[in-house]
Design a protein around this motif. Structure first.
Motif, PDB file in Angstrom:
ATOM      1  N   LEU A 184       0.830  -1.197   0.000  1.00 40.07           N
ATOM      2  CA  LEU A 184       0.000   0.000   0.000  1.00 40.07           C
ATOM      3  C   LEU A 184       0.871   1.257   0.000  1.00 40.07           C
ATOM      4  CD1 LEU A 184      -3.063  -0.198   0.067  1.00 40.07           C
ATOM      5  CD2 LEU A 184      -2.979   0.586   2.433  1.00 40.07           C
ATOM      6  N   ALA A 185       1.930   1.214   0.824  1.00 41.71           N
ATOM      7  CA  ALA A 185       2.809   2.383   0.940  1.00 41.71           C
ATOM      8  C   ALA A 185       3.502   2.658  -0.395  1.00 41.71           C
ATOM      9  CB  ALA A 185       3.838   2.155   2.034  1.00 41.71           C
ATOM     10  N   LYS A 186       3.989   1.595  -1.017  1.00 41.82           N
ATOM     11  CA  LYS A 186       4.680   1.754  -2.299  1.00 41.82           C
ATOM     12  C   LYS A 186       3.755   2.348  -3.350  1.00 41.82           C
ATOM     13  CE  LYS A 186       8.385  -1.580  -2.698  1.00 41.82           C
ATOM     14  NZ  LYS A 186       8.612  -3.000  -2.846  1.00 41.82           N
ATOM     15  N   GLU A 187       2.556   1.768  -3.405  1.00 44.25           N
ATOM     16  CA  GLU A 187       1.581   2.197  -4.403  1.00 44.25           C
ATOM     17  C   GLU A 187       1.221   3.672  -4.184  1.00 44.25           C
ATOM     18  OE1 GLU A 187       0.633   0.833  -6.985  1.00 44.25           O
ATOM     19  OE2 GLU A 187      -1.106   2.033  -7.578  1.00 44.25           O
ATOM     20  N   THR A 188       1.026   4.047  -2.906  1.00 42.36           N
ATOM     21  CA  THR A 188       0.686   5.440  -2.599  1.00 42.36           C
ATOM     22  C   THR A 188       1.811   6.368  -3.051  1.00 42.36           C
ATOM     23  OG1 THR A 188      -0.441   4.597  -0.666  1.00 42.36           O
ATOM     24  CG2 THR A 188      -0.096   6.966  -0.754  1.00 42.36           C
ATOM     25  N   ALA A 189       3.052   6.003  -2.685  1.00 39.25           N
ATOM     26  CA  ALA A 189       4.197   6.837  -3.057  1.00 39.25           C
ATOM     27  C   ALA A 189       4.265   6.982  -4.574  1.00 39.25           C
ATOM     28  CB  ALA A 189       5.485   6.229  -2.521  1.00 39.25           C
ATOM     29  N   HIS A 190       4.030   5.860  -5.235  1.00 32.55           N
ATOM     30  CA  HIS A 190       4.097   5.845  -6.700  1.00 32.55           C
ATOM     31  C   HIS A 190       3.047   6.779  -7.310  1.00 32.55           C
ATOM     32  CE1 HIS A 190       4.881   4.123 -10.605  1.00 32.55           C
ATOM     33  NE2 HIS A 190       3.577   3.990 -10.770  1.00 32.55           N
ATOM     34  N   GLN A 191       1.814   6.663  -6.783  1.00 36.04           N
ATOM     35  CA  GLN A 191       0.725   7.470  -7.344  1.00 36.04           C
ATOM     36  C   GLN A 191       0.893   8.948  -7.037  1.00 36.04           C
ATOM     37  OE1 GLN A 191      -3.200   6.297  -7.350  1.00 36.04           O
ATOM     38  NE2 GLN A 191      -2.812   4.128  -7.681  1.00 36.04           N
ATOM     39  N   LEU A 192       1.464   9.246  -5.851  1.00 37.53           N
ATOM     40  CA  LEU A 192       1.653  10.657  -5.496  1.00 37.53           C
ATOM     41  C   LEU A 192       2.763  11.284  -6.337  1.00 37.53           C
ATOM     42  CD1 LEU A 192       1.384  10.644  -1.592  1.00 37.53           C
ATOM     43  CD2 LEU A 192      -0.299  11.489  -3.230  1.00 37.53           C
ATOM     44  N   GLY A 193       3.680  10.441  -6.778  1.00 41.91           N
ATOM     45  CA  GLY A 193       4.862  10.929  -7.496  1.00 41.91           C
ATOM     46  C   GLY A 193       4.551  11.809  -8.701  1.00 41.91           C
ATOM     47  N   THR A 194       3.585  11.383  -9.517  1.00 42.24           N
ATOM     48  CA  THR A 194       3.310  12.108 -10.756  1.00 42.24           C
ATOM     49  C   THR A 194       2.751  13.530 -10.500  1.00 42.24           C
ATOM     50  OG1 THR A 194       2.690   9.932 -11.499  1.00 42.24           O
ATOM     51  CG2 THR A 194       2.389  11.713 -13.072  1.00 42.24           C
ATOM     52  N   PRO A 195       1.652  13.652  -9.737  1.00 41.18           N
ATOM     53  CA  PRO A 195       1.175  15.027  -9.504  1.00 41.18           C
ATOM     54  C   PRO A 195       2.204  15.868  -8.758  1.00 41.18           C
ATOM     55  CG  PRO A 195      -0.014  13.452  -8.125  1.00 41.18           C
ATOM     56  CD  PRO A 195       0.806  12.655  -9.084  1.00 41.18           C
ATOM     57  N   LEU A 196       3.013  15.208  -7.928  1.00 41.87           N
ATOM     58  CA  LEU A 196       4.012  15.961  -7.167  1.00 41.87           C
ATOM     59  C   LEU A 196       5.033  16.612  -8.097  1.00 41.87           C
ATOM     60  CD1 LEU A 196       5.249  16.822  -4.486  1.00 41.87           C
ATOM     61  CD2 LEU A 196       6.534  14.697  -4.480  1.00 41.87           C
ATOM     62  N   SER A 197       5.549  15.825  -9.030  1.00 46.70           N
ATOM     63  CA  SER A 197       6.579  16.431  -9.880  1.00 46.70           C
ATOM     64  C   SER A 197       5.988  17.534 -10.757  1.00 46.70           C
ATOM     65  CB  SER A 197       7.317  15.382 -10.710  1.00 46.70           C
ATOM     66  OG  SER A 197       6.457  14.386 -11.113  1.00 46.70           O
ATOM     67  N   SER A 198       4.718  17.389 -11.168  1.00 43.53           N
ATOM     68  CA  SER A 198       4.173  18.490 -11.978  1.00 43.53           C
ATOM     69  C   SER A 198       3.903  19.708 -11.090  1.00 43.53           C
ATOM     70  CB  SER A 198       2.939  18.044 -12.749  1.00 43.53           C
ATOM     71  OG  SER A 198       1.873  17.860 -11.904  1.00 43.53           O
ATOM     72  N   LEU A 199       3.537  19.472  -9.815  1.00 42.33           N
ATOM     73  CA  LEU A 199       3.336  20.610  -8.906  1.00 42.33           C
ATOM     74  C   LEU A 199       4.638  21.382  -8.711  1.00 42.33           C
ATOM     75  CD1 LEU A 199       0.949  19.443  -6.035  1.00 42.33           C
ATOM     76  CD2 LEU A 199       0.642  21.361  -7.612  1.00 42.33           C
ATOM     77  N   ILE A 200       5.734  20.621  -8.532  1.00 50.31           N
ATOM     78  CA  ILE A 200       7.037  21.267  -8.335  1.00 50.31           C
ATOM     79  C   ILE A 200       7.360  22.132  -9.563  1.00 50.31           C
ATOM     80  CG2 ILE A 200       9.534  20.849  -8.102  1.00 50.31           C
ATOM     81  CD1 ILE A 200       8.772  18.322  -6.471  1.00 50.31           C
ATOM     82  N   ALA A 201       7.070  21.579 -10.702  1.00 50.42           N
ATOM     83  CA  ALA A 201       7.326  22.327 -11.942  1.00 50.42           C
ATOM     84  C   ALA A 201       6.468  23.588 -12.000  1.00 50.42           C
ATOM     85  CB  ALA A 201       7.055  21.426 -13.140  1.00 50.42           C
ATOM     86  N   GLU A 218       5.236  31.434  -2.070  1.00 50.25           N
ATOM     87  CA  GLU A 218       5.907  30.867  -0.900  1.00 50.25           C
ATOM     88  C   GLU A 218       5.014  29.882  -0.154  1.00 50.25           C
ATOM     89  OE1 GLU A 218       7.543  33.884   1.719  1.00 50.25           O
ATOM     90  OE2 GLU A 218       8.735  34.587   0.003  1.00 50.25           O
ATOM     91  N   GLU A 219       3.764  30.286   0.041  1.00 48.18           N
ATOM     92  CA  GLU A 219       2.820  29.400   0.730  1.00 48.18           C
ATOM     93  C   GLU A 219       2.622  28.106  -0.058  1.00 48.18           C
ATOM     94  OE1 GLU A 219       1.428  29.404   3.809  1.00 48.18           O
ATOM     95  OE2 GLU A 219       2.850  31.063   4.001  1.00 48.18           O
ATOM     96  N   LEU A 220       2.492  28.316  -1.342  1.00 43.83           N
ATOM     97  CA  LEU A 220       2.301  27.169  -2.230  1.00 43.83           C
ATOM     98  C   LEU A 220       3.502  26.222  -2.128  1.00 43.83           C
ATOM     99  CD1 LEU A 220      -0.004  26.563  -4.144  1.00 43.83           C
ATOM    100  CD2 LEU A 220       1.384  27.407  -6.033  1.00 43.83           C
ATOM    101  N   GLU A 221       4.678  26.829  -2.085  1.00 45.01           N
ATOM    102  CA  GLU A 221       5.900  26.044  -2.025  1.00 45.01           C
ATOM    103  C   GLU A 221       5.959  25.207  -0.738  1.00 45.01           C
ATOM    104  OE1 GLU A 221       9.397  28.357  -2.587  1.00 45.01           O
ATOM    105  OE2 GLU A 221      10.428  26.705  -3.569  1.00 45.01           O
ATOM    106  N   LYS A 222       5.508  25.837   0.366  1.00 44.04           N
ATOM    107  CA  LYS A 222       5.501  25.115   1.652  1.00 44.04           C
ATOM    108  C   LYS A 222       4.616  23.870   1.560  1.00 44.04           C
ATOM    109  CE  LYS A 222       6.212  28.803   4.929  1.00 44.04           C
ATOM    110  NZ  LYS A 222       5.406  29.745   5.717  1.00 44.04           N
ATOM    111  N   ASP A 223       3.446  24.082   0.973  1.00 43.98           N
ATOM    112  CA  ASP A 223       2.527  22.938   0.865  1.00 43.98           C
ATOM    113  C   ASP A 223       3.106  21.851  -0.019  1.00 43.98           C
ATOM    114  OD1 ASP A 223       0.600  23.795   2.575  1.00 43.98           O
ATOM    115  OD2 ASP A 223      -0.473  24.958   1.051  1.00 43.98           O
ATOM    116  N   VAL A 224       3.761  22.283  -1.083  1.00 44.68           N
ATOM    117  CA  VAL A 224       4.377  21.299  -1.982  1.00 44.68           C
ATOM    118  C   VAL A 224       5.485  20.544  -1.241  1.00 44.68           C
ATOM    119  CG1 VAL A 224       5.740  20.990  -4.079  1.00 44.68           C
ATOM    120  CG2 VAL A 224       3.767  22.505  -4.097  1.00 44.68           C
TER     121      VAL A 224
END
Ligand SMILES: Nc1ncnc2c1ncn2[C@@H]1O[C@H](COP(=O)(O)OP(=O)(O)OP(=O)(O)O)[C@@H](O)[C@H]1O
Ligand SMILES: [Mg+2]
Length: 391
Positions: A184-201, A218-224
């Motif tokens: 479950l943990a792996k799958e969650t990390a995997h699924q979060l990975g994609t939106p996370l990298s686009s958010l960082i971008a 700045e606030e946005l960055e903290k949440d990211v």
């Protein structure tokens, strides 16, 4: 209260009681069997004695001789020693005895003493006029002795078998739980990975845009960043996390400052640590998760009013670091000190009962440490202790 993983102790007891019942009934049954064989053996011996007696007194000894031989031939298991009236052995059957005459005599006398403890020897009156006598000493056949021990051997085997089956089951249950956690943990990390990298971008993109207020970014960055931390936690728990020397004080301070902003201002946090530069091999993102879970529980337990104190000290042998997290909450009942760590145990309406199970897993499986309720008093508060090895 949700107890998704709880196993029923009644089943364990049921298995144990069944094992014992099987064992006990086999003991009772075998004992009855032994007693029947014993009775038969006694009958055989007294018949042997009677014939021996008649043989000496009767005239028609030929018939009796035949009978005697029959009986002796049929007795190929009961050890017997025949003696004269002075209790000097004159013959034996079914005994493994030394060849040497002197040794044989000593052996007979020793065996007679042992036999006498089991059965009173039978007296044969060969000639009532002169009062001439012989004695028959005998003991249980080896078969009876073996049968006597058999049920105990059986009971031991049954108990070993059941405990083996039990530990196998609990092992497979644990490894199944393990697979669920990790998967479950792996799958969650995997699924979060994609939106996370686009958010960082996206954040980088917005930073470059002068039309967007820098505060917002700045606030946005903290949440990211937080999003990143959470993803790192899931990915760490889904693999064998690397331990790195980290500054304990800094990490604890970070945790506290993160939590302070998010819980009621009526909860005060205090960190008690002497060393500024104490390093410890830990996985930062997982360790922070543990502290956050403990603090969140503490806040819940005090209805958002009270204080949380974190004390860092060293074990007496200096091999471990002790981190005590003390709250002024409602306390945990004595009978629940261990149960609180069970996955699924919760007393909260919106709880999953996973916080402490996760903390235990992180501390014990990934850091080879220990976590337990060090002290707890109803309405006064609870102290959780984490023990982490320094190396
Ligand atoms: N500091 C504490 N004081 C009193 N009770 C506690 C404390 N910490 C935990 N508990 C008890 O242990 C239970 C299990 O805690 P745990 O963190 O595992 O689950 P939860 O907080 O109920 O749910 P979750 O953490 O999954 O949201 C809690 O429901 C609570 O009854
Ligand atoms: Mg919790």
């Amino acid at each position: 209260m949700i107890n998704i993983y709880e196993r029923s102790p009644a089943i364990n007891w049921g298995i144990l009681v069944t094992a014992l019942l099987i064992g006990i009934s086999s003991i009772i049954y075998t004992n009855a069997l032994v007693n029947r064989i014993l009775a038969q053996e006694e009958k055989q011996i007294s018949l042997f004695a009677k014939v021996q007696e008649s043989l000496a007194t009767a005239e028609q000894s030929e018939n009796l001789n035949f009978l005697m031989e029959e009986i002796i031939a049929s007795n190929n298991s009961i050890p017997v020693i025949l003696t004269d009236e002075n209790r000097q052995p004159i013959g034996s059957r079914n005994l493994e005895e030394p060849e040497n005459v002197i040794e044989k005599k000593a052996f007979w006398l020793r065996t007679m003493a042992e036999m006498q403890q089991q059965h009173e020897p039978i007296t044969l009156t060969l000639d009532s006029a002169s009062n001439m006598r012989q004695y028959v000493y005998y003991e249980n056949s080896p078969l009876v002795n073996q049968l006597r021990y058999f049920p105990y051997v059986q009971l031991t085997v049954i108990l070993i078998f059941f405990s083996l089956v039990y530990s196998l089951f609990s092992y497979s249950r644990k490894s199944e739980q393990n697979r669920v956690w990790v998967g479950l943990a792996k799958e969650t990390a995997h699924q979060l990975g994609t939106p996370l990298s686009s958010l960082i971008a996206w954040v980088e993109y917005l930073k470059a845009d002068e039309n967007v207020e820098s505060e917002v970014v700045e606030e946005l960055e903290k949440d990211v960043k937080r999003f990143e931390t959470i993803t790192a936690r899931f990915s760490s728990i889904g693999s064998t996390p690397a331990l790195k020397d980290e500054n304990i004080k800094e990490i604890l301070e970070e945790c506290i400052s993160y939590l302070r902003k998010r819980v009621s201002s009526k909860v005060s946090f205090m960190l008690h640590i002497k060393e500024d530069d104490l390093l410890l091999p830990i996985n930062k993102s997982l360790f922070e998760w543990v502290i956050e879970n403990l603090c969140k529980n503490a806040v819940d337990a005090m209805n958002a009013v009270g204080s949380i104190d974190i004390y860092v000290s060293h074990s007496r042998d200096d091999k471990n670091l002790l981190i005590d997290l003390k709250d002024t909450g409602k306390g945990i009942h004595k009978s629940k000190l261990k149960t609180v760590f069970r996955p699924g145990f919760t007393t909260k309406k919106r709880g999953w009962g996973l916080g402490l199970a996760l903390a235990k897993r992180i501390v014990e499986n990934y850091h080879k440490g220990k976590i337990f309720v060090f002290r707890s008093e109803i309405d006064l508060g609870t102290t959780f202790r984490i023990i982490l090895p320094k190396k």
